[in-house]
Design an enzyme around this catalytic site. Structure first.
Site, PDB file in Angstrom:
ATOM      1  N   CYS A   1       0.830  -1.213   0.000  1.00  0.00           N
ATOM      2  CA  CYS A   1       0.000   0.000   0.000  1.00  0.00           C
ATOM      3  C   CYS A   1       0.865   1.263   0.000  1.00  0.00           C
ATOM      4  CB  CYS A   1      -0.925   0.010   1.217  1.00  0.00           C
ATOM      5  SG  CYS A   1      -2.384  -1.037   1.069  1.00  0.00           S
TER       6      CYS A   1
ATOM      7  N   CYS B   1      -7.531  -7.257  -3.164  1.00  0.00           N
ATOM      8  CA  CYS B   1      -7.720  -6.953  -1.744  1.00  0.00           C
ATOM      9  C   CYS B   1      -9.155  -6.538  -1.431  1.00  0.00           C
ATOM     10  CB  CYS B   1      -6.749  -5.857  -1.319  1.00  0.00           C
ATOM     11  SG  CYS B   1      -5.033  -6.343  -1.477  1.00  0.00           S
TER      12      CYS B   1
ATOM     13  N   CYS C   1      -5.205   1.843   4.583  1.00  0.00           N
ATOM     14  CA  CYS C   1      -4.012   1.646   3.765  1.00  0.00           C
ATOM     15  C   CYS C   1      -2.959   2.698   4.028  1.00  0.00           C
ATOM     16  CB  CYS C   1      -4.384   1.635   2.296  1.00  0.00           C
ATOM     17  SG  CYS C   1      -5.351   3.068   1.799  1.00  0.00           S
TER      18      CYS C   1
END
Ligand code: SF4
Length: 245
Positions: free
Chosen positions: A128, A214, A239
């Protein structure tokens, strides 16, 4: 003097006063104020979720010439790319696209593999950081303010979201969340009423959409962000894009 006029003339010291007035203002008030005040140094950050398309539709009505940027992680669902093109054409906007650093992305993939996010939270956060957070931070260095679609009832990690704030984690620029007090049904009522294009995955029980590997659909009663990084505990499900919240 209107909120908008005050905002245009406001120095940093007056911001708190302006902010207090905006807390009671509508999403339209806040979007108009921030674009009138910061001109071409403010942009909407869009991942093209339901909230983001609402922000774009409102901005198109109250802030002509508004800017929008997005983070292309390279792992987005097909429907998100389709929506980006639909939005570009409908509103006639130039979508600003931020990409991850090529060298860092290649090093990460060669060292840990393409699906490193399955190997633990540290590697998920690394992915991320490289694909989202660093490109965002680079973009924000060029701006004085940014507009986000965060809402308080999206998850426990967003319960404290406010409509206007100083973003200390990004150099003290202004961050506004015009939909902070909107409910999910407020968002969908707006989309239907104004016929705003939206990501077709929403029709398949994807209330929150990020990168394809995800994100999954949610079950009835599950948290709105329950389909994001579903293998992790709820408190870690951010994230890093909004780490100040
Ligand atoms: Fe990587 Fe998943 Fe984060 Fe996307 S959401 S940047 S694929 S870990």
């Amino acid at each position: 003097m209107s909120i908008v006029q005050r905002g245009a003339e406001a120095g940093f010291e007056e911001l708190v006063d302006v902010r207090d007035r905006l807390v009671a203002g509508s999403a339209e008030d806040i979007i108009k104020w921030v674009f009138d005040t910061y001109g071409d140094k403010v942009a909407i950050a869009s991942s093209f979720g339901a909230e983001d398309v609402v922000l774009i539709d409102i901005a198109a009505k109250v802030a002509p010439g508004f800017r929008v940027f997005t983070l292309d992680t390279g792992r987005l669902p097909r429907t998100t790319y389709e929506l980006m093109d639909e939005i570009r054409e409908k509103y006639g906007i130039r979508l600003e696209v931020c990409f991850p650093d090529t060298e860092k992305t290649r090093n990460m993939a060669e060292q840990y593999g393409f699906n490193l996010f399955r190997k633990g939270i540290e590697l998920r956060r690394l992915c991320c950081t490289v694909r989202k957070v660093q490109p965002l931070k680079n973009k924000l260095k060029t701006l004085d303010a940014w507009v986000c679609g965060l809402r308080r009832d999206q998850s426990g990690t967003r319960a404290q979201v406010v409509k206007t704030e100083i973003d200390q984690s990004n150099g003290g620029i202004i961050k506004v969340n015009p939909l902070a007090d909107w409910s999910e049904s407020d968002v969908w009522d707006y989309i239907r009423k104004h016929e705003v294009p939206y990501n077709k995955l929403h029709d398949e029980n994807y209330p929150s959409i990020g990168c394809e590997p995800c994100t999954r659909s949610v079950q009835p009663g599950e948290d709105i962000r329950g389909g994001r990084w579903w293998w992790e505990s709820p408190e870690s499900k951010e994230c890093g894009l909004h780490s100040g919240n």
